[in-house]
Scaffold this active site. Structure first.
Site, PDB file in Angstrom:
ATOM      1  N   TYR A   1       0.838  -1.210   0.000  1.00 54.82           N
ATOM      2  CA  TYR A   1       0.000   0.000   0.000  1.00 54.82           C
ATOM      3  C   TYR A   1       0.874   1.261   0.000  1.00 54.82           C
ATOM      4  O   TYR A   1       0.732   2.131  -0.858  1.00 54.82           O
ATOM      5  CB  TYR A   1      -0.894  -0.030   1.234  1.00 54.82           C
ATOM      6  CG  TYR A   1      -1.867   1.119   1.362  1.00 54.82           C
ATOM      7  CD1 TYR A   1      -3.031   1.166   0.594  1.00 54.82           C
ATOM      8  CD2 TYR A   1      -1.645   2.148   2.273  1.00 54.82           C
ATOM      9  CE1 TYR A   1      -3.944   2.216   0.739  1.00 54.82           C
ATOM     10  CE2 TYR A   1      -2.547   3.192   2.423  1.00 54.82           C
ATOM     11  CZ  TYR A   1      -3.699   3.219   1.653  1.00 54.82           C
ATOM     12  OH  TYR A   1      -4.592   4.255   1.797  1.00 54.82           O
TER      13      TYR A   1
ATOM     14  N   ARG B   1     -10.974  -1.024  10.031  1.00 55.88           N
ATOM     15  CA  ARG B   1     -10.275   0.149  10.564  1.00 55.88           C
ATOM     16  C   ARG B   1     -10.809   0.457  11.961  1.00 55.88           C
ATOM     17  O   ARG B   1     -11.898   0.042  12.347  1.00 55.88           O
ATOM     18  CB  ARG B   1     -10.422   1.330   9.607  1.00 55.88           C
ATOM     19  CG  ARG B   1      -9.463   1.174   8.442  1.00 55.88           C
ATOM     20  CD  ARG B   1      -9.601   2.264   7.413  1.00 55.88           C
ATOM     21  NE  ARG B   1     -10.715   2.028   6.508  1.00 55.88           N
ATOM     22  CZ  ARG B   1     -10.975   2.779   5.455  1.00 55.88           C
ATOM     23  NH1 ARG B   1     -10.222   3.801   5.182  1.00 55.88           N
ATOM     24  NH2 ARG B   1     -12.005   2.496   4.672  1.00 55.88           N
TER      25      ARG B   1
HETATM   26  P1  NAD Z   1     -12.780   1.941   0.486  1.00 58.94           P
HETATM   27  O1  NAD Z   1     -12.101   0.626   0.587  1.00 58.94           O
HETATM   28  O2  NAD Z   1     -14.146   2.078   1.097  1.00 58.94           O
HETATM   29  O3  NAD Z   1     -12.887   2.427  -1.021  1.00 58.94           O
HETATM   30  C1  NAD Z   1     -12.023   2.014  -2.041  1.00 58.94           C
HETATM   31  C2  NAD Z   1     -12.862   1.721  -3.275  1.00 58.94           C
HETATM   32  O4  NAD Z   1     -11.992   1.356  -4.362  1.00 58.94           O
HETATM   33  C3  NAD Z   1     -13.819   0.533  -3.082  1.00 58.94           C
HETATM   34  O5  NAD Z   1     -15.097   0.873  -3.565  1.00 58.94           O
HETATM   35  C4  NAD Z   1     -13.175  -0.575  -3.896  1.00 58.94           C
HETATM   36  O6  NAD Z   1     -14.108  -1.531  -4.343  1.00 58.94           O
HETATM   37  C5  NAD Z   1     -12.524   0.218  -5.002  1.00 58.94           C
HETATM   38  N1  NAD Z   1     -11.425  -0.476  -5.676  1.00 58.94           N
HETATM   39  C6  NAD Z   1     -10.379  -1.141  -5.096  1.00 58.94           C
HETATM   40  N2  NAD Z   1      -9.566  -1.639  -6.043  1.00 58.94           N
HETATM   41  C7  NAD Z   1     -10.090  -1.276  -7.249  1.00 58.94           C
HETATM   42  C8  NAD Z   1      -9.706  -1.499  -8.591  1.00 58.94           C
HETATM   43  N3  NAD Z   1      -8.605  -2.186  -8.893  1.00 58.94           N
HETATM   44  N4  NAD Z   1     -10.483  -0.999  -9.578  1.00 58.94           N
HETATM   45  C9  NAD Z   1     -11.604  -0.300  -9.282  1.00 58.94           C
HETATM   46  N5  NAD Z   1     -12.025  -0.062  -8.019  1.00 58.94           N
HETATM   47  C10 NAD Z   1     -11.270  -0.542  -7.016  1.00 58.94           C
HETATM   48  O7  NAD Z   1     -11.783   3.013   1.124  1.00 58.94           O
HETATM   49  P2  NAD Z   1     -11.931   4.594   1.344  1.00 58.94           P
HETATM   50  O8  NAD Z   1     -11.644   4.855   2.768  1.00 58.94           O
HETATM   51  O9  NAD Z   1     -13.166   5.122   0.734  1.00 58.94           O
HETATM   52  O10 NAD Z   1     -10.646   5.111   0.533  1.00 58.94           O
HETATM   53  C11 NAD Z   1     -10.743   5.756  -0.724  1.00 58.94           C
HETATM   54  C12 NAD Z   1      -9.364   6.223  -1.164  1.00 58.94           C
HETATM   55  O11 NAD Z   1      -8.838   7.142  -0.210  1.00 58.94           O
HETATM   56  C13 NAD Z   1      -8.346   5.095  -1.282  1.00 58.94           C
HETATM   57  O12 NAD Z   1      -7.533   5.336  -2.410  1.00 58.94           O
HETATM   58  C14 NAD Z   1      -7.520   5.220  -0.027  1.00 58.94           C
HETATM   59  O13 NAD Z   1      -6.201   4.735  -0.210  1.00 58.94           O
HETATM   60  C15 NAD Z   1      -7.561   6.717   0.212  1.00 58.94           C
HETATM   61  N6  NAD Z   1      -7.346   7.013   1.631  1.00 58.94           N
HETATM   62  C16 NAD Z   1      -8.347   6.830   2.546  1.00 58.94           C
HETATM   63  C17 NAD Z   1      -8.097   7.080   3.893  1.00 58.94           C
HETATM   64  C18 NAD Z   1      -9.175   6.911   4.933  1.00 58.94           C
HETATM   65  O14 NAD Z   1      -8.863   7.061   6.119  1.00 58.94           O
HETATM   66  N7  NAD Z   1     -10.415   6.627   4.609  1.00 58.94           N
HETATM   67  C19 NAD Z   1      -6.841   7.504   4.298  1.00 58.94           C
HETATM   68  C20 NAD Z   1      -5.843   7.667   3.341  1.00 58.94           C
HETATM   69  C21 NAD Z   1      -6.110   7.430   1.998  1.00 58.94           C
HETATM   70  N1  UDP Z   2      -6.351  -0.642  15.850  1.00 56.29           N
HETATM   71  C1  UDP Z   2      -6.730  -1.158  17.069  1.00 56.29           C
HETATM   72  N2  UDP Z   2      -7.799  -2.000  17.106  1.00 56.29           N
HETATM   73  C2  UDP Z   2      -8.517  -2.345  15.999  1.00 56.29           C
HETATM   74  C3  UDP Z   2      -8.123  -1.794  14.753  1.00 56.29           C
HETATM   75  C4  UDP Z   2      -7.032  -0.950  14.718  1.00 56.29           C
HETATM   76  O1  UDP Z   2      -6.122  -0.875  18.116  1.00 56.29           O
HETATM   77  O2  UDP Z   2      -9.480  -3.118  16.125  1.00 56.29           O
HETATM   78  C5  UDP Z   2      -5.199   0.281  15.812  1.00 56.29           C
HETATM   79  C6  UDP Z   2      -4.167  -0.028  14.735  1.00 56.29           C
HETATM   80  O3  UDP Z   2      -3.225  -0.993  15.203  1.00 56.29           O
HETATM   81  C7  UDP Z   2      -3.552   1.344  14.533  1.00 56.29           C
HETATM   82  C8  UDP Z   2      -4.732   2.299  14.742  1.00 56.29           C
HETATM   83  O4  UDP Z   2      -5.696   1.571  15.491  1.00 56.29           O
HETATM   84  O5  UDP Z   2      -2.579   1.596  15.521  1.00 56.29           O
HETATM   85  C9  UDP Z   2      -5.365   2.772  13.427  1.00 56.29           C
HETATM   86  O6  UDP Z   2      -5.625   1.623  12.654  1.00 56.29           O
HETATM   87  P1  UDP Z   2      -6.441   1.672  11.291  1.00 56.29           P
HETATM   88  O7  UDP Z   2      -6.418   0.285  10.739  1.00 56.29           O
HETATM   89  O8  UDP Z   2      -7.749   2.310  11.488  1.00 56.29           O
HETATM   90  O9  UDP Z   2      -5.626   2.672  10.352  1.00 56.29           O
HETATM   91  P2  UDP Z   2      -4.072   2.911  10.046  1.00 56.29           P
HETATM   92  O10 UDP Z   2      -3.839   4.293  10.481  1.00 56.29           O
HETATM   93  O11 UDP Z   2      -3.236   1.941  10.820  1.00 56.29           O
HETATM   94  O12 UDP Z   2      -3.966   2.702   8.591  1.00 56.29           O
END
Ligand code: NAD
Ligand code: UDP
Ligand code: UDP
Length: 327
Positions: free
Chosen positions: A147, A188
């Site tokens: 990732y 998460r």
């Molecule tokens: P999510 O898993 O709910 O959404 C990701 C979406 O992408 C899903 O609908 C999944 O089916 C789709 N997907 C995955 N692989 C694919 C592929 N090969 N082709 C087409 N679709 C595909 O996660 P999210 O939290 O909504 O995250 C959205 C974006 O934001 C991601 O790129 C993630 O890396 C980024 N992001 C999210 C967070 C967060 O905290 N939510 C933090 C950092 C980055």
């Molecule tokens: N975590 C936890 N219990 C859970 C899931 C996650 O203590 O059931 C912790 C995880 O180890 C990390 C933080 O919560 O330290 C945030 O995890 P998350 O998977 O939400 O996101 P990350 O920031 O690690 O991508």
């Protein structure tokens, strides 16, 4: 008045993407949602399917895509550690090949492309809070590398397409974001703790729970993405978008127990390999360039997220909500 555009949202059936699609439609844009439903689901965009300006296409972004749009939000990629580690090779392919295809598309169309990058770019950071200038401490070989390195390479591709082919790029580093429409089995921490508390199960803290995160509410985050897309071509980012209020995971667990009124206990489980110890965005640049800052603080955001999950669990929709790895 906002000019109407044709907007592609990859990963549009996921947690953030589905909310973004709704916001873009509300602004009058035509929206094409592309998703392979790896972690997202049709049910996340069910409420949009009747809208004539909304289209849903099942497609994997690691394959080429020939369509006509003005703007691209590239969100396709599983975001939860358990999901992106389920098929790590596919995770890297999605980030890297998906990014090449979206940049190729943007190059052909002279479209703007916004990349949903991540705070994982910084790895397990030695600098706190993290400004965009910090280059990170990232493992190339550990379980998170599929990732982290995939997203780092995607950023590199953005900047090389920008320098080499003049592609209009917008790179946003998203910090931990939560809110309604997270999948209950997402894994998460916020959704895990809320679902555990509502079901009266133990809240699973990894390690002692002294590690920290800074939690941004979904609506704030998506407003930040749209503000970034609206900036002039001279601003490429990267820009951090996240909430700079930092909490330990134990504080989060206690707050979820308080707000749900649950009698659940907290238990400790082993800390995952390479789990970052601290994370907090420096959002000076977002404030300056986008006039953006978060408005929803954790207590308030958790209340609406808890209400969402209470509703979901009471209707039993959590067990037939189609999202989830492999489905
Ligand atoms: P999510 O898993 O709910 O959404 C990701 C979406 O992408 C899903 O609908 C999944 O089916 C789709 N997907 C995955 N692989 C694919 C592929 N090969 N082709 C087409 N679709 C595909 O996660 P999210 O939290 O909504 O995250 C959205 C974006 O934001 C991601 O790129 C993630 O890396 C980024 N992001 C999210 C967070 C967060 O905290 N939510 C933090 C950092 C980055
Ligand atoms: N975590 C936890 N219990 C859970 C899931 C996650 O203590 O059931 C912790 C995880 O180890 C990390 C933080 O919560 O330290 C945030 O995890 P998350 O998977 O939400 O996101 P990350 O920031 O690690 O991508
Ligand atoms: N691509 C795409 N849609 C387009 C244009 C390109 O999916 O509308 C893909 C194309 O398949 C290629 C990638 O984007 O693999 C990169 O495109 P670029 O033009 O940079 O590379 P080239 O086609 O010259 O290899």
């Amino acid at each position: 008045m906002v000019q109407t555009k044709r907007v592609l949202v990859t990963g549009g059936a996921g947690f953030l993407g589905s909310y973004l699609c709704g916001q873009l439609l509300d602004q009058g844009h035509d929206v094409l949602c592309v998703d392979n439903f790896f972690t997202g689901s049709r049910s996340n965009v069910f409420h949009l399917l009747d809208n004539k300006r909304f289209e849903l296409l099942r497609h994997d972004v690691s394959n080429p895509l020939y369509i006509e749009v003005d703007e691209i939000y590239n969100l396709a990629c599983p975001a939860s550690p358990i999901h992106y580690q389920f098929d790590p090779v596919q995770t890297t392919k999605t980030s890297v090949m998906g990014m090449i295809n979206m940049l190729g598309l943007a190059k052909r169309l002279k479209a703007k492309v916004l990349q949903a990058s991540t705070s994982e770019i910084y790895g397990d950071p030695e600098i706190h809070p993290q400004p965009e200038s910090y280059r990170g401490a990232v493992s190339t070989t550990g379980p998170r590398a599929c990732y982290d390195e995939g997203k780092r390479c995607a950023e590199t591709l953005c900047f090389d397409y920008h320098r080499q082919h003049k592609v209009r790029i917008k790179v946003v580093r998203i910090f931990n974001t939560y809110g309604p429409r997270m999948h209950p089995g997402d894994g998460r921490v916020v959704s895990n703790f809320i679902v555990q508390a509502l079901k009266g199960k133990d809240l699973t803290i990894h390690g002692s729970g002294e590690q920290s995160r800074s939690f941004c509410y979904r609506d704030d985050l998506v407003r930040g993405l749209m503000a970034m897309m609206a900036t002039g071509d001279d601003f490429t980012g990267p820009v951090n978008i996240g909430n700079p209020n930092e909490f330990t995971i134990r504080q989060l667990a206690n707050l979820v127990i308080e707000l749900t009124g649950s009698s659940s206990k907290i238990i400790e489980q082993p800390r995952p390999v390479d789990d970052p110890t601290q994370r907090c965005p420096d959002i000076t640049l977002a404030r300056q360039k986008l006039g953006w800052e978060p408005t929803v603080q954790l207590r308030e955001g958790l209340q609406s997220t808890i209400a969402y999950f209470e509703d979901l669990l009471s209707t039993g929709a959590d067990s037939n909500n189609a999202g989830g790895v492999g489905r």
